[in-house]
Scaffold this motif. Structure first.
Motif, PDB file in Angstrom:
ATOM      1  N   ALA A 192       6.744  26.630  -0.649  1.00 37.77           N
ATOM      2  CA  ALA A 192       6.860  25.220  -0.750  1.00 37.77           C
ATOM      3  C   ALA A 192       5.622  24.453  -0.522  1.00 37.77           C
ATOM      4  N   THR A 193       5.377  23.381  -1.371  1.00 38.30           N
ATOM      5  CA  THR A 193       4.405  22.450  -0.959  1.00 38.30           C
ATOM      6  C   THR A 193       5.078  21.315  -0.512  1.00 38.30           C
ATOM      7  N   ASP A 194       4.427  20.666   0.433  1.00 39.88           N
ATOM      8  CA  ASP A 194       4.901  19.566   1.162  1.00 39.88           C
ATOM      9  C   ASP A 194       4.456  18.311   0.492  1.00 39.88           C
ATOM     10  N   PHE A 195       5.252  17.361   0.701  1.00 40.85           N
ATOM     11  CA  PHE A 195       4.871  15.823   0.354  1.00 40.85           C
ATOM     12  C   PHE A 195       5.288  15.075   1.323  1.00 40.85           C
ATOM     13  N   LEU A 196       4.517  13.737   1.530  1.00 41.59           N
ATOM     14  CA  LEU A 196       4.330  12.584   2.548  1.00 41.59           C
ATOM     15  C   LEU A 196       3.940  11.655   1.899  1.00 41.59           C
ATOM     16  N   VAL A 197       5.000  10.269   2.022  1.00 40.07           N
ATOM     17  CA  VAL A 197       4.725   9.047   1.429  1.00 40.07           C
ATOM     18  C   VAL A 197       4.559   7.897   2.742  1.00 40.07           C
ATOM     19  N   GLU A 198       3.782   7.174   2.856  1.00 38.60           N
ATOM     20  CA  GLU A 198       3.525   6.306   3.782  1.00 38.60           C
ATOM     21  C   GLU A 198       3.083   4.800   3.100  1.00 38.60           C
ATOM     22  N   SER A 199       3.484   3.883   3.928  1.00 36.16           N
ATOM     23  CA  SER A 199       3.169   2.442   3.103  1.00 36.16           C
ATOM     24  C   SER A 199       3.009   1.585   4.392  1.00 36.16           C
ATOM     25  N   ASP A 257       0.788  -1.220  -0.074  1.00 33.12           N
ATOM     26  CA  ASP A 257      -0.019  -0.039  -0.238  1.00 33.12           C
ATOM     27  C   ASP A 257       1.051   1.242   0.013  1.00 33.12           C
ATOM     28  N   VAL A 258       0.722   2.303  -0.937  1.00 34.63           N
ATOM     29  CA  VAL A 258       1.226   3.334  -0.852  1.00 34.63           C
ATOM     30  C   VAL A 258       0.093   4.602  -0.853  1.00 34.63           C
ATOM     31  N   ASP A 259       0.531   5.456   0.089  1.00 36.52           N
ATOM     32  CA  ASP A 259      -0.384   6.496   0.407  1.00 36.52           C
ATOM     33  C   ASP A 259       0.501   7.764   0.416  1.00 36.52           C
ATOM     34  N   MET A 260       0.086   8.670  -0.744  1.00 34.23           N
ATOM     35  CA  MET A 260       0.403  10.181  -0.814  1.00 34.23           C
ATOM     36  C   MET A 260      -0.081  11.029  -0.161  1.00 34.23           C
ATOM     37  N   PHE A 261       0.423  11.912   0.632  1.00 35.98           N
ATOM     38  CA  PHE A 261      -0.202  13.215   1.118  1.00 35.98           C
ATOM     39  C   PHE A 261       0.399  14.726   0.584  1.00 35.98           C
ATOM     40  N   VAL A 262      -0.415  15.501   0.267  1.00 34.60           N
ATOM     41  CA  VAL A 262       0.087  16.813  -0.240  1.00 34.60           C
ATOM     42  C   VAL A 262      -0.528  18.118   0.625  1.00 34.60           C
ATOM     43  N   THR A 306       1.111  16.203 -12.661  1.00 31.60           N
ATOM     44  CA  THR A 306       0.935  14.876 -11.923  1.00 31.60           C
ATOM     45  C   THR A 306       2.159  14.388 -11.378  1.00 31.60           C
ATOM     46  N   VAL A 307       1.981  14.182 -10.266  1.00 30.74           N
ATOM     47  CA  VAL A 307       3.081  13.789  -9.179  1.00 30.74           C
ATOM     48  C   VAL A 307       2.963  12.247  -8.868  1.00 30.74           C
ATOM     49  N   SER A 308       4.209  11.780  -9.017  1.00 34.18           N
ATOM     50  CA  SER A 308       4.208  10.356  -8.660  1.00 34.18           C
ATOM     51  C   SER A 308       5.296  10.041  -7.704  1.00 34.18           C
ATOM     52  N   VAL A 309       5.172   9.016  -6.912  1.00 37.30           N
ATOM     53  CA  VAL A 309       6.413   8.414  -6.284  1.00 37.30           C
ATOM     54  C   VAL A 309       6.420   6.945  -6.191  1.00 37.30           C
TER      55      VAL A 309
END
Length: 373
Positions: free
Chosen positions: A275-282, A262-267, A315-318
């Motif tokens: 500054a735009t903040d990015f966070l990823v969790e799994s 599972d990959v969850d992206m938060f913006v 389009t943002v990807s991680v």
């Protein structure tokens, strides 16, 4: 049941078998499956003995295979005997490692269990064989393929009726809801998915693309369930979806280990020139990550921030790498123009009244009138 060891460093990276034909247990049925343990670093390999109700769970770690299994005596006995149907049938573990199901041709049963991925123990058997069979011309007496949906909410099984002469007169696909771990409710909610087939339904396999593929014995195609996470319907199974180019399928399909990463992206903060903040969790520990912000800039920082100079859609990807594999999440974001607050013109009011009305339409440089009282 045997194992072999391949050293991938041999032959210039092509690998070579350095240990082979090491016997673990005999006799066993053809039921074989695997899943990650609770740490995600090790793998449980499960088999089932013949002549008893013993599950064998072997733990494979980065240092090797523990040849002493965890033994669980649960569910019906799989009878040993000369007939191949006594020990045939798939066994699968759900992607989250909480459920185990096997189909048994010998006693014509479908059995569901709880699995503990921390200990390797199989428990809490449910016999879900006796589900409604009204669409069948006759009661099914043969089970082979089983599979779980990616979201772990549904179980799929193929059923067949085999006559005394050994011919399959009808086969069908079914979906079972696992919302409640109760045999009566699971069988009551069984959903019929397909028209009857004249050939036996074989292996049912969840693939890396999230679809479930279905083998039909001696047929030149595979069928597909495109969205196995959805509730069942009678048109859910796409027939003749994969053409085998003149070759016929048998019963089996590759037995992949189902792993849900599972990959969850938060913006946060979607304004240009800020500054735009990015966070990823799994659900697994992230070893590394690669961000693509959609404007030609990339980053390998775990939780970065990024400044977009121009408002618009991006389009943002991680892509993350874990101990069990990689996964990618994509999101469409809209960067807004940063609002500018203009300094209003100062003005004063001299009055003895308790309340004063300000007519902002009379202020200079204000095209939109707003009257506040």
């Amino acid at each position: 049941m045997q194992y072999h060891i391949v050293d991938i460093t041999f032959d210039g990276g092509l690998g070579a078998v350095v240990t082979k034909n090491q016997v673990l247990r005999t006799p066993v049925s053809e039921k074989l499956t695997a899943t990650l343990d609770d740490t995600g670093a090790n793998t449980w390999i499960l088999a089932h003995e013949l002549g008893n109700n013993s599950f064998l769970a072997y733990l494979l770690t980065p240092t090797g295979l523990n040849t002493t299994p965890v033994v669980s005596n649960s569910g019906p006995i799989i009878q040993a005997g000369a007939a191949i149907t006594n020990f045939r049938g798939n066994m699968k573990i759900s992607p989250n490692g909480e459920y185990l199901c096997y189909a048994s041709g010998g006693d014509s049963s479908l059995n569901l269990f709880r699995f503990d991925k921390a200990t390797g123990i199989v428990s809490n058997p449910l016999d879900i064989t006796n589900f409604p069979t009204q669409p069948f011309k006759q009661t099914p007496n043969k089970f082979y393929g089983v599979e779980f949906s990616p979201n772990n909410y549904y179980l799929y099984a193929g059923t067949s009726y085999v006559s005394s002469s050994g011919l399959v007169s009808e086969s069908q696909m079914w979906q079972f809801s696992l919302a409640d771990y109760d045999a009566g409710l699971i069988t009551f909610r069984a959903t019929f998915l397909s028209p009857g087939f004249s050939n036996e339904i074989g292996g049912i396999q969840l693939a890396p693309d999230g679809k479930i593929y279905v083998a039909h014995k001696d047929r030149p195609f595979l069928s597909v369930i495109d969205d196995p996470d959805a509730a069942g319907s009678d048109d859910m199974l796409s027939i003749n979806a994969i053409d085998l180019q003149g070759r016929n399928s048998t019963l089996g399909l590759p037995n992949f280990t189902d792993i849900n990463i599972d990959v969850d992206m938060f913006v946060d903060d979607l304004c240009s020139n800020q500054a735009t903040d990015f966070l990823v969790e799994s659900n697994y520990d992230i070893v590394s990550q690669l961000w693509d912000f959609g404007d030609g800039i990339i980053s390998n920082i775990p939780n970065p921030n990024h400044v977009y100079g121009i408002p618009g859609d991006y389009t943002v990807s991680v892509t993350i790498q874990t101990l069990v594999g990689s996964a990618t999440e994509t999101m469409e974001i809209t960067i807004l123009e940063t609002p500018i607050a203009n300094q209003p013109t100062d003005f004063g009011v001299c009055t003895l009244e308790q309340f004063v009305a300000f007519d902002l339409c009379k202020l200079p440089l204000k095209p939109n009138c707003l009257k506040v009282e």
